[in-house]
Design an enzyme around this catalytic site. Structure first.
Site, mmCIF file in Angstrom:
data_model
loop_
_atom_site.group_PDB
_atom_site.id
_atom_site.type_symbol
_atom_site.label_atom_id
_atom_site.label_comp_id
_atom_site.label_asym_id
_atom_site.label_seq_id
_atom_site.Cartn_x
_atom_site.Cartn_y
_atom_site.Cartn_z
ATOM 1 N N THR A 48 0.809 -1.216 -0.001
ATOM 2 C CA THR A 48 -0.086 -0.020 -0.092
ATOM 3 C C THR A 48 0.843 1.107 0.185
ATOM 4 O OG1 THR A 48 -1.681 -1.273 1.208
ATOM 5 C CG2 THR A 48 -1.852 1.207 1.259
ATOM 6 N N THR A 49 1.884 1.477 0.871
ATOM 7 C CA THR A 49 2.922 2.334 1.083
ATOM 8 C C THR A 49 3.609 2.612 -0.368
ATOM 9 O OG1 THR A 49 2.893 2.003 3.280
ATOM 10 C CG2 THR A 49 4.451 3.597 2.397
ATOM 11 N N TYR A 111 -13.329 -3.733 -1.614
ATOM 12 C CA TYR A 111 -14.461 -3.305 -2.674
ATOM 13 C C TYR A 111 -15.633 -4.398 -2.512
ATOM 14 C CZ TYR A 111 -17.458 -1.149 -5.614
ATOM 15 O OH TYR A 111 -18.602 -0.439 -6.322
ATOM 16 N N TYR A 137 -2.743 -10.366 4.931
ATOM 17 C CA TYR A 137 -2.631 -8.870 5.107
ATOM 18 C C TYR A 137 -4.080 -8.390 5.196
ATOM 19 C CZ TYR A 137 -1.907 -3.806 4.563
ATOM 20 O OH TYR A 137 -1.561 -2.569 4.912
ATOM 21 N N ARG A 142 -9.024 0.055 5.180
ATOM 22 C CA ARG A 142 -8.520 0.538 3.680
ATOM 23 C C ARG A 142 -9.602 -0.438 2.670
ATOM 24 N NH1 ARG A 142 -4.589 3.543 1.453
ATOM 25 N NH2 ARG A 142 -3.317 4.711 2.943
ATOM 26 N N LYS A 165 -0.113 -10.021 8.345
ATOM 27 C CA LYS A 165 0.084 -8.701 8.749
ATOM 28 C C LYS A 165 -1.113 -8.188 9.164
ATOM 29 C CE LYS A 165 1.244 -4.287 6.909
ATOM 30 N NZ LYS A 165 1.188 -3.238 5.872
ATOM 31 N N ILE A 207 5.644 -4.500 9.798
ATOM 32 C CA ILE A 207 5.727 -4.080 8.528
ATOM 33 C C ILE A 207 5.411 -2.749 8.650
ATOM 34 C CG2 ILE A 207 4.869 -4.492 5.854
ATOM 35 C CD1 ILE A 207 4.233 -7.262 6.663
#
Length: 300
Positions: A48-49, A111, A137, A142, A165, A207
């Site tokens: 994501t980052t 989504y 994850y 998000r 994660k 992470i």
């Protein structure tokens, strides 16, 4: 390389981009060298980052390949491969395996919001298709879907599913996962502010977004926590808490990319729909950097 060897501070690496918005591979190489020198324990590429949502497939795979090539086996590389389309997630996982990544990180499908049974089917399909260690994850803030601890632990018995994660923001959830995890199943936190306590509770590492800005300090803090030196770890974590907070003053990776740019390591370029950090937040990010002993010309 077994994920049992991947512990400590795993940086969720930003993806450098040129002023025109292209992936900046020379700066990516220099950024990786910086992390190796600073003691970062592993690199997570194109998470994501790393703006995975706005890189196309070719760019995504190219960043993974470039990261693996530059690291050259010095520290583990975990490739971000998640998607809300199971076929796409399998495609990216295969690409990560072919690129030489040590493991891959697969986010809960966003989504379309599958059920817990749908999550199990999704992750098992990926793990059955690709012989590369997978780290789950969970980041409900998000994705709009929260993978329960029970679902995570039910997946932990698969040979290729080797860790998780957990970024739900809940220390009790992390502790429940740690308590219930079978031997060899790694639990990482995705919430920097919980890293110290999660590791002291038996987790394997973090992470980290903060590690982009304070890699040496994050390495020292996680190393102390892993060694059970609680007082030392908590003291170091106190220096980091302002960064943990302010790097999320706007949606990630907006603040962290500004901070890494302020350090002279990347251009301050993000892809739409993300915009650069709003100027009113710059002073507080600077203050957090200074509290962690990080210098940046723009902050003086």
């Amino acid at each position: 390389m077994s994920t049992q060897q991947i512990t400590g501070s795993l940086v969720a690496l930003v993806t450098p981009m040129t002023a025109q918005g292209a992936v900046d591979f020379p700066r990516l190489e220099r950024l990786i060298e910086f992390h190796v020198e600073q003691g970062t324990d592993a690199i997570v590429a194109v998470g994501t980052t790393g703006e995975s949502a706005t890189l196309d497939f070719d760019e995504h795979v190219a960043v993974i390949r470039a990261t693996v090539t530059t690291v050259a086996g010095r520290i583990p590389v975990i490739a971000g491969t998640g998607a809300n389309n199971t076929r796409e997630a399998i495609y990216l996982a295969r690409a990560a395996k072919n690129a030489g990544a040590d493991a891959h990180l697969s986010v809960t499908p966003y989504y379309n919001r599958p059920t817990q049974a749908g999550l199990i089917a999704h992750f098992r399909a990926i793990a059955d298709a690709v012989e590369l260690p997978m780290i789950l994850y969970n980041v409900p803030g998000r994705t709009g879907v929260d993978m329960s601890a029970e679902t995570t632990l039910s997946l932990s018995g698969h040979d290729m599913i080797v860790g998780t994660k957990e970024a739900s923001g809940s220390l009790p959830r992390l502790q429940a996962l740690i308590a219930g995890a079978p031997e060899g199943f790694a639990v990482y936190t995705g919430d920097d502010n919980l890293s110290c306590e999660a590791i002291l509770s038996g987790g394997q590492g973090t992470i980290s977004v903060t590690a982009n800005v304070a890699p040496a300090l994050m390495h020292r803090m996680t190393a102390a926590a892993l060694a059970g030196r609680a007082e030392e770890a908590r003291s170091l974590d106190q220096q980091l808490q302002p960064l943990h907070r302010e790097l999320f003053c706007q949606p990630n990776p907006i603040p962290v990319k500004w901070a890494v740019a302020a350090m002279g390591l990347v251009e301050h370029t993000l892809r739409l729909p993300l915009l650069r950090l709003t100027p009113e937040y710059e002073a507080q990010v600077c203050a957090a950097m200074q509290a962690a002993g990080i210098s940046a010309t723009i902050c003086r």
